[in-house]
Design a protein around this motif. Structure first.
Motif, PDB file in Angstrom:
ATOM      1  N   THR A  83      -1.413   2.742   7.998  1.00  0.00           N
ATOM      2  CA  THR A  83      -1.473   2.078   6.693  1.00  0.00           C
ATOM      3  C   THR A  83      -2.919   1.820   6.282  1.00  0.00           C
ATOM      4  OG1 THR A  83      -1.123  -0.070   7.795  1.00  0.00           O
ATOM      5  CG2 THR A  83       0.795   0.992   6.787  1.00  0.00           C
ATOM      6  N   GLN A  90       0.481  -4.776   3.188  1.00  0.00           N
ATOM      7  CA  GLN A  90       1.030  -5.257   4.444  1.00  0.00           C
ATOM      8  C   GLN A  90       0.774  -6.758   4.623  1.00  0.00           C
ATOM      9  OE1 GLN A  90       2.402  -2.806   7.049  1.00  0.00           O
ATOM     10  NE2 GLN A  90       2.679  -1.878   5.040  1.00  0.00           N
ATOM     11  N   PRO A 105      11.090  -4.225   7.353  1.00  0.00           N
ATOM     12  CA  PRO A 105      10.028  -3.215   7.267  1.00  0.00           C
ATOM     13  C   PRO A 105      10.561  -1.805   7.430  1.00  0.00           C
ATOM     14  CG  PRO A 105      10.098  -4.120   9.474  1.00  0.00           C
ATOM     15  CD  PRO A 105      11.195  -4.802   8.706  1.00  0.00           C
ATOM     16  N   ASP A 109       5.361   0.026   8.499  1.00  0.00           N
ATOM     17  CA  ASP A 109       4.967  -1.349   8.205  1.00  0.00           C
ATOM     18  C   ASP A 109       4.713  -2.194   9.437  1.00  0.00           C
ATOM     19  OD1 ASP A 109       5.181  -0.827   5.443  1.00  0.00           O
ATOM     20  OD2 ASP A 109       7.353  -1.088   5.566  1.00  0.00           O
ATOM     21  N   ALA A 112       2.457  -5.199   8.761  1.00  0.00           N
ATOM     22  CA  ALA A 112       3.141  -6.351   8.168  1.00  0.00           C
ATOM     23  C   ALA A 112       3.857  -7.158   9.238  1.00  0.00           C
ATOM     24  CB  ALA A 112       4.138  -5.873   7.111  1.00  0.00           C
ATOM     25  N   MET A 175      10.599  -3.713   2.400  1.00  0.00           N
ATOM     26  CA  MET A 175       9.493  -2.806   2.108  1.00  0.00           C
ATOM     27  C   MET A 175       9.968  -1.356   2.183  1.00  0.00           C
ATOM     28  SD  MET A 175       6.591  -4.782   4.387  1.00  0.00           S
ATOM     29  CE  MET A 175       5.192  -3.977   3.590  1.00  0.00           C
ATOM     30  N   GLN A 205       5.742   0.495  -1.879  1.00  0.00           N
ATOM     31  CA  GLN A 205       4.350   0.893  -1.708  1.00  0.00           C
ATOM     32  C   GLN A 205       4.209   2.334  -2.185  1.00  0.00           C
ATOM     33  OE1 GLN A 205       2.602  -0.760   2.238  1.00  0.00           O
ATOM     34  NE2 GLN A 205       4.808  -0.671   2.549  1.00  0.00           N
TER      35      GLN A 205
END
Length: 385
Positions: A83, A90, A105, A109, A112, A175, A205
């Motif tokens: 990422t 995140q 997630p 992720d 995160a 996410m 995202q």
């Protein structure tokens, strides 16, 4: 005799009431341009303490990505979806939630997950190919990392709906990447969430690519945030590299959901700086000239520029943030370089709450084989690993 039965009389039913939309679409539409805070007058309204916290989290997140990528090249992780360049998404996703809330997630992720408080080694355990999820979802209020695209979204809606029916003060934040919006699970989740007014926030995202497929080949919509309108929920468009803008938008969406306002779809416009994973060759479908403008819009540099410009960060403060990040990276290296201590009998653990007769028989057979090897070791000099 009814009107219909009277000879010579034509049947003229009363006209139905004029059809009108049940909801005014205007308040649901996203802004024409992504919402930004850094570099605008609005940035001065953000507390200095929050800015410093977000900066430290971004610096740590960048170092985390770099270290995980290196560990993959060294064979200590089987795969790592980086990422780098998306750290703002995140960090903001994790920090928008209260302790009782749930994070759902995708496989990309892990940062995160770490930002929400999970040990980095536990967050990477699945990508190491070892021991299930690696962390306790119930303890951390984080669902397992989801590799199939978008299947975590209906799960988030289900949990949020159940929490609301029970009267629990819980919001779910799910996410997903831009590629996941092309999956049926994405549309089903949004539809159920809107109909039930479930306390859930969807964070897309939009990093430009679904592996090698650019967004233009996935959708003709003006933006992914516009898809929210068709389901009857607000769509928000935000600069995905502006961590303060993300923090504000996601916090507002989470609290709106908590207050009974229903779901929100947030599209964060960002960019995947690294390849899809270590197994991907991104040079086959994009050029360096495409990447360079995004390097100039780096989330870490954007916030650092804001802080230094306002006199809130000096070299000592920046060095302290880098030192904390390096400490995390060193711990990751030390622990992930150690070989995992595996017990073959764990193959049968957690498969079923009550093991089946077949599993019990297989476990007994394996235990007998392991015992036989241990007894043979003094004679053969062999060693069981």
């Amino acid at each position: 005799m009814t009107v219909l039965e009277q000879p010579g009389r034509a049947y003229h039913p009363a006209p139905p009431p004029a059809w009108k939309p049940r909801t005014d679409a205007a308040p649901l539409l996203p802004d024409p341009e992504p919402h930004r805070v850094l570099g605008t007058a609005a940035a001065e309204k953000t507390e200095a303490g929050l800015l410093r916290e977000l900066y430290g989290a971004l610096v740590t997140g960048r170092r985390y990505n770099e270290q995980a990528t290196t560990l993959t090249k060294q064979g200590r992780l089987a795969v790592y979806p980086s990422t780098t360049g998306q750290e703002a998404c995140q960090v903001a996703a994790a920090r928008a939630l209260r302790p009782q809330d749930w994070l759902f997630p995708s496989y990309r992720d892990t940062l995160a997950v770490v930002a929400r408080g999970v040990d980095p080694v536990q967050a990477l355990t699945l990508l190491r190919g070892d021991w299930h999820t690696g962390y306790d979802p119930a303890e951390h209020r984080i669902a397992p990392l989801c590799t199939p695209l978008a299947t975590q979204l209906p799960h988030a809606v289900g949990l949020a709906r159940a929490a609301r029916l029970k009267g629990d003060d819980v919001v779910a934040l799910a996410m997903v990447g831009d590629g996941g919006t092309s999956e049926g699970d994405f549309h089903e989740a949004l539809n159920f969430a809107a109909v039930w007014r479930a306390p859930v926030v969807f964070l897309v995202q939009n990093n430009g690519y679904a592996i090698s497929v650019p967004l233009a080949k996935q959708t003709a919509a003006p933006s992914l945030a516009h898809k929210a309108v068709g389901y009857g929920m607000p769509g928000r468009l935000v600069d995905g590299n502006d961590v303060v803008a993300l923090h504000d938008v996601l916090t507002e969406a989470v609290e709106r959901a908590r207050g009974g306002g229903g779901p929100t779809l947030v599209e964060a416009v960002t960019y995947r700086m690294d390849a899809h994973t270590n197994a991907d060759d991104a040079t086959r479908y994009r050029t360096d000239s495409e990447i360079e403008p995004w390097r100039a819009h780096d989330p870490v540099a954007l916030l650092e520029h804001e802080l230094t410009g306002r006199g809130l960060l000096d070299e000592a403060g920046a060095a302290a943030a880098r030192a904390a990040a390096e400490e995390l990276a060193a711990d990751m290296r030390e622990r992930l370089h150690a070989d995992a201590e595996l017990d073959p009998v764990d193959l049968f653990t957690h498969v079923y709450a009550e093991p089946t007769q077949q599993l019990r028989a297989q476990e007994s057979l394996l235990r007998a084989e392991l015992e036989a090897e241990l007894q043979a070791e003094p004679q053969t000099g062999g060693e069981y690993r």
